[in-house]
Every structure is written in structure tokens, then in C-alpha cells.
Write a protein that holds these residues in place. Structure first.
Motif, PDB file in Angstrom:
ATOM      1  N   ALA A 146       0.821  -1.210   0.000  1.00 19.83           N
ATOM      2  CA  ALA A 146       0.000   0.000   0.000  1.00 19.83           C
ATOM      3  C   ALA A 146       0.856   1.261   0.000  1.00 19.83           C
ATOM      4  O   ALA A 146       0.587   2.217  -0.748  1.00 19.83           O
ATOM      5  N   THR A 147       1.905   1.281   0.825  1.00 18.05           N
ATOM      6  CA  THR A 147       2.741   2.476   0.904  1.00 18.05           C
ATOM      7  C   THR A 147       3.592   2.652  -0.347  1.00 18.05           C
ATOM      8  O   THR A 147       3.882   3.783  -0.745  1.00 18.05           O
ATOM      9  N   VAL A 148       3.992   1.549  -0.968  1.00 24.79           N
ATOM     10  CA  VAL A 148       4.765   1.642  -2.215  1.00 24.79           C
ATOM     11  C   VAL A 148       3.919   2.277  -3.314  1.00 24.79           C
ATOM     12  O   VAL A 148       4.373   3.191  -4.030  1.00 24.79           O
ATOM     13  N   ILE A 149       2.678   1.835  -3.455  1.00 24.14           N
ATOM     14  CA  ILE A 149       1.789   2.394  -4.476  1.00 24.14           C
ATOM     15  C   ILE A 149       1.477   3.855  -4.162  1.00 24.14           C
ATOM     16  O   ILE A 149       1.493   4.723  -5.051  1.00 24.14           O
ATOM     17  N   GLY A 150       1.234   4.157  -2.870  1.00 23.84           N
ATOM     18  CA  GLY A 150       0.986   5.540  -2.471  1.00 23.84           C
ATOM     19  C   GLY A 150       2.165   6.446  -2.774  1.00 23.84           C
ATOM     20  O   GLY A 150       1.991   7.603  -3.164  1.00 23.84           O
ATOM     21  N   GLY A 151       3.373   5.921  -2.606  1.00 21.13           N
ATOM     22  CA  GLY A 151       4.575   6.688  -2.901  1.00 21.13           C
ATOM     23  C   GLY A 151       4.717   7.025  -4.365  1.00 21.13           C
ATOM     24  O   GLY A 151       5.205   8.094  -4.741  1.00 21.13           O
ATOM     25  N   GLN A 152       4.259   6.114  -5.240  1.00 19.26           N
ATOM     26  CA  GLN A 152       4.316   6.372  -6.683  1.00 19.26           C
ATOM     27  C   GLN A 152       3.249   7.368  -7.124  1.00 19.26           C
ATOM     28  O   GLN A 152       3.442   8.142  -8.061  1.00 19.26           O
ATOM     29  N   ILE A 153       2.127   7.362  -6.429  1.00 19.57           N
ATOM     30  CA  ILE A 153       1.031   8.273  -6.772  1.00 19.57           C
ATOM     31  C   ILE A 153       1.352   9.706  -6.348  1.00 19.57           C
ATOM     32  O   ILE A 153       0.954  10.666  -7.011  1.00 19.57           O
ATOM     33  N   ALA A 154       2.104   9.867  -5.239  1.00 29.51           N
ATOM     34  CA  ALA A 154       2.299  11.170  -4.599  1.00 29.51           C
ATOM     35  C   ALA A 154       2.795  12.285  -5.526  1.00 29.51           C
ATOM     36  O   ALA A 154       2.252  13.396  -5.481  1.00 29.51           O
ATOM     37  N   PRO A 155       3.828  12.063  -6.370  1.00 25.93           N
ATOM     38  CA  PRO A 155       4.283  13.177  -7.222  1.00 25.93           C
ATOM     39  C   PRO A 155       3.199  13.714  -8.147  1.00 25.93           C
ATOM     40  O   PRO A 155       3.143  14.906  -8.428  1.00 25.93           O
ATOM     41  N   TYR A 156       2.317  12.833  -8.621  1.00 22.64           N
ATOM     42  CA  TYR A 156       1.234  13.271  -9.492  1.00 22.64           C
ATOM     43  C   TYR A 156       0.180  14.052  -8.708  1.00 22.64           C
ATOM     44  O   TYR A 156      -0.357  15.055  -9.191  1.00 22.64           O
ATOM     45  N   VAL A 157      -0.110  13.585  -7.476  1.00 21.97           N
ATOM     46  CA  VAL A 157      -1.052  14.306  -6.616  1.00 21.97           C
ATOM     47  C   VAL A 157      -0.489  15.671  -6.256  1.00 21.97           C
ATOM     48  O   VAL A 157      -1.207  16.676  -6.209  1.00 21.97           O
ATOM     49  N   SER A 158       0.830  15.727  -6.009  1.00 24.17           N
ATOM     50  CA  SER A 158       1.484  16.986  -5.660  1.00 24.17           C
ATOM     51  C   SER A 158       1.320  18.018  -6.767  1.00 24.17           C
ATOM     52  O   SER A 158       1.157  19.213  -6.502  1.00 24.17           O
ATOM     53  N   ASN A 159       1.363  17.555  -8.028  1.00 25.90           N
ATOM     54  CA  ASN A 159       1.195  18.467  -9.149  1.00 25.90           C
ATOM     55  C   ASN A 159      -0.272  18.842  -9.383  1.00 25.90           C
ATOM     56  O   ASN A 159      -0.585  19.945  -9.825  1.00 25.90           O
ATOM     57  N   ALA A 160      -1.191  17.907  -9.062  1.00 33.02           N
ATOM     58  CA  ALA A 160      -2.604  18.107  -9.393  1.00 33.02           C
ATOM     59  C   ALA A 160      -3.360  18.897  -8.331  1.00 33.02           C
ATOM     60  O   ALA A 160      -4.307  19.610  -8.647  1.00 33.02           O
ATOM     61  N   LEU A 161      -2.964  18.760  -7.050  1.00 31.49           N
ATOM     62  CA  LEU A 161      -3.699  19.381  -5.955  1.00 31.49           C
ATOM     63  C   LEU A 161      -2.911  20.534  -5.346  1.00 31.49           C
ATOM     64  O   LEU A 161      -1.698  20.624  -5.496  1.00 31.49           O
ATOM     65  N   GLU A 162      -3.620  21.385  -4.635  1.00 34.15           N
ATOM     66  CA  GLU A 162      -2.988  22.469  -3.896  1.00 34.15           C
ATOM     67  C   GLU A 162      -2.376  21.895  -2.623  1.00 34.15           C
ATOM     68  O   GLU A 162      -3.087  21.410  -1.734  1.00 34.15           O
ATOM     69  N   THR A 163      -1.050  21.914  -2.534  1.00 29.72           N
ATOM     70  CA  THR A 163      -0.357  21.292  -1.410  1.00 29.72           C
ATOM     71  C   THR A 163      -0.741  21.927  -0.081  1.00 29.72           C
ATOM     72  O   THR A 163      -0.788  21.249   0.946  1.00 29.72           O
TER      73      THR A 163
END
Length: 361
Positions: A318-335
Motif C-alpha cells: 500500500a505504501t509503495v503504491i501511495g509513494g508512486q502516486i504522490a508526485p502526481y497528486v502533488s502536481n494536481a492538488l494544492e499542497t
């Protein structure tokens, strides 16, 4: 291996990093199922007992990796307060161990993704890790001998301090310029003579350090960042205190690290990316000490059999997949939105921990 061969190997790894990173939890889970000591427990029911942890840790890993803080800052409070409502309570050392093992995989996954984006200052990261190591080890060994009430009190203080620092931090995406030359972005930046072009990195990414110490960095999207690596003493102070809490409670170095880098004018996206390397490596170190180090300080010794392997077989993927998703979320959402949410959550959890330490909760 010569430099050219190493560069080609590195570039190939980064290009296919999703594949390599996602293979890691498969190998880990397979090894656990085949060889992990379980004190005679086994069977399908045993290994599927904590399947519901997967969506919980996936969500948590995505949130913390987007902000650039330690996963255990969310995982440890979850295991203290919510997990016992559905299963048997865990001891503090076991809670921290599960949090650190899960965090080590998740942050390593996210760190590789940020490296691929060109947002990691590796020279800065290595100095910060080196300064943190003795404090991480000391904190991890200390966790074996302190009373549970002290553990909860220190955890509450760490979360409260983290919440305060997060509220003060500006994690917006300012600080990056952008190349207007679309051809330069497409071919690696070679047509833009004002920006560095590093053939060893993917896309337009590159880095150049001038004689006066000014660093110019270009990420995969063509955004450029200018900063210096000054302020080592201030960062060392923050990372030493954070390292102590990282070893003790499973988090701290990420929260204090982000603040220290922003305070020394490192651009926010570079600070978040670089911080992932620091937190990932210190989490791996702290995990090893938590698994093997109890006997070194006269505390109880934890054997591998005491690790709840039927939990980590779900939390690690779960954490490995979440780690791969994070850079895209960082670009898409207001941090800043995510940052404020985490800050409020930390405040609520810290109050609950103080009540627990006082015997009220």
C-alpha cells in the motif's frame, strides 16, 4: 563499471522505475510468506486477517508523500487509536516497527519517483543523512527502555511541534520558473543554452552549480529552480532533533527537515523531493535498529517472530503504491490544502495522546 556505463544503467533504471519499484513489494511479500517466522501461525485466515489495512495505508502514504513528511506521523497514531477498535492492541515498540517498515518502503518508492522528476538534490541529501544517522540510532535504542507514558507524551509533543511547523510552512509551488521553449523540453533542454542539460537524467532535467555556489536545477517538466546549499548548520540542528524522534517514534526528521530547508531558501518542490531521500534512508536505518537492537541497551530483545508479518504484507504494498502516486497528486492538488488538513489532524491526535499519557483517555 565506468562512468558512461553507470550513467546508462541509472538512466535505464529511472525510465523503468515504476516496474522496478512495484516489483519490490512483490518480492518482499513472497519472502515473508515463504520464510518469515510466525510462531506456528499460518493458513489463509492468518495471512488475510488484516487485509483492510491496505486502503488505509494507501491513503495515508499518498497524503504524507505529497507533503513530504514521515509516513509514521499518520501510521503510528492510527495504530494507537483506531487499530485496537478492530484488533488486539499493539505494544509501542511493535507499533513503531510496523510504521517504520511500511514507511521505509513507501518513502523509498516516492523518493525514486521524485529523483525521476529531477527534484532531488543528492549532494544535499547525503550530507543530511550523514548528520542524522547517530541521532536516529540513539532514538531507536531509547525506544526500548522508556515507559509507555513517556512514549505517548513525547509522541504528542512531536506531533504538536510538527503541526505548528506545518501551519507556518509555505508549501505552495512557487519558486519554479518555466522554459518557454517547447523544443527544449522535448529534446532534453539542449536548445536552451541558459539552462543546464544533464545527459544522465531523463527529459529536460539537469543541474549546474556555479563557482559562487548557486545551483540551477531543471526538472522533467522544464521548470527551473535557483538556490544555494548554504545553511548547513541550521539544517543540521533540525535534522539532529528530528533524527532522534525518527528513531524513537518513527517520524520527526521529515517534518523538521522540510522546515529547515524552506528556511534556508531551498525551493519547495526540491525540498520535498530531497526530504524523501533523507526520510527513506533514516526510516530504513531505524527499522533495522528496531528489529535487531533491543538487546544492545538492556531492553527487551525483539525477534523477527514478534513482527506482525500478516500486517506488513498489506501495509508495504500500500505504501509503495501511495509513494508512486504522490508526485502526481502533488502536481494536481494544492499542497497547502493537504498541509493544513494534516496539521489539524496532528493537533487533534496530540491532544488525545496527552490525555492517554495522563490516564484520562
Amino acid at each position: 563499471m565506468n562512468i558512461d556505463s553507470y550513467s546508462r544503467l541509472q538512466k535505464s533504471f529511472l525510465r523503468h522505475q515504476h516496474l522496478f519499484v512495484l516489483i519490490a513489494p512483490v518480492v518482499f511479500v513472497t519472502a515473508v510468506l515463504l520464510w518469515a517466522p510466525t510462531d506456528g501461525a499460518g493458513g489463509l485466515d492468518h495471512w488475510l486477517e488484516y487485509w483492510w489495512l491496505f486502503p488505509v495505508f494507501l491513503t495515508g502514504a499518498t497524503i504524507v508523500n505529497t507533503v513530504g513528511i514521515s509516513g509514521s506521523a499518520l501510521f503510528v497514531p492510527f495504530l494507537i487509536f483506531i487499530f485496537p477498535q478492530f484488533a488486539q492492541p499493539l505494544s509501542p515498540t511493535t507499533i513503531v516497527k510496523v510504521g517504520l517498515i511500511s514507511e521505509a518502503f513507501g518513502l523509498s518508492s516516492s523518493a525514486v519517483a521524485f529523483v525521476q522528476y529531477g527534484l532531488v538534490d543528492r549532494r544535499l541529501a547525503l550530507t543530511l543523512v550523514g548528520g542524522s544517522v547517530p541521532f536516529v540510532i540513539a532514538g531507536a535504542l531509547l525506544s526500548f527502555i522508556i515507559p509507555e507514558v513517556v512514549f505517548h507524551s513525547l509522541l504528542g509533543l512531536a506531533l504538536l511541534a510538527s503541526a505548528y511547523l506545518l501551519f507556518r510552512a509555505d508549501l505552495g509551488h512557487e519558486g519554479a520558473g518555466s522554459s518557454d521553449d517547447s523544443e527544449a523540453v522535448a529534446d532534453g533542454g539542449s536548445l536552451n543554452t541558459d539552462l543546464p542539460n544533464d545527459a544522465g537524467k531523463l527529459g529536460p532535467a539537469g543541474v549546474r552549480t556555479d563557482d559562487n555556489g548557486t545551483v540551477t536545477r531543471v526538472d522533467r517538466e522544464g521548470d527551473d529552480y535557483t538556490y544555494t546549499r548554504g545553511g548547513y548548520l541550521r539544517r543540521f540542528g533540525n535534522y539532529s532533533i528530528g533524527g532522534l524522534f525518527q528513531g524513537l517514534a518513527g517520524f520527526g526528521v521529515g517534518e523538521l527537515g522540510i522546515i529547515s530547508m524552506l528556511g534556508t531558501n531551498v525551493p519547495v518542490r526540491v525540498a520535498i523531493g530531497t526530504n524523501h531521500i533523507v526520510v527513506a534512508l533514516t526510516a530504513v536505518l531505524a527499522s533495522l535498529v528496531h528489529v535487531f537492537g533491543g538487546g544492545l541497551v538492556g531492553g527487551h530483545s525483539l525477534s523477527l517472530a514478534t513482527t506482525p508479518w500478516n500486517m506488513v504484507v498489506f501495509t508495504v504494498p500500500a505504501t509503495v503504491i501511495g509513494g508512486q502516486i504522490a508526485p502526481y497528486v502533488s502536481n494536481a492538488l494544492e499542497t497547502d490544502t493537504i498541509k493544513n488538513f494534516v496539521g489539524v489532524l496532528f493537533t487533534v491526535i496530540s491532544v488525545a495522546l496527552f490525555l492517554m499519557a495522563a490516564g484520562i483517555a
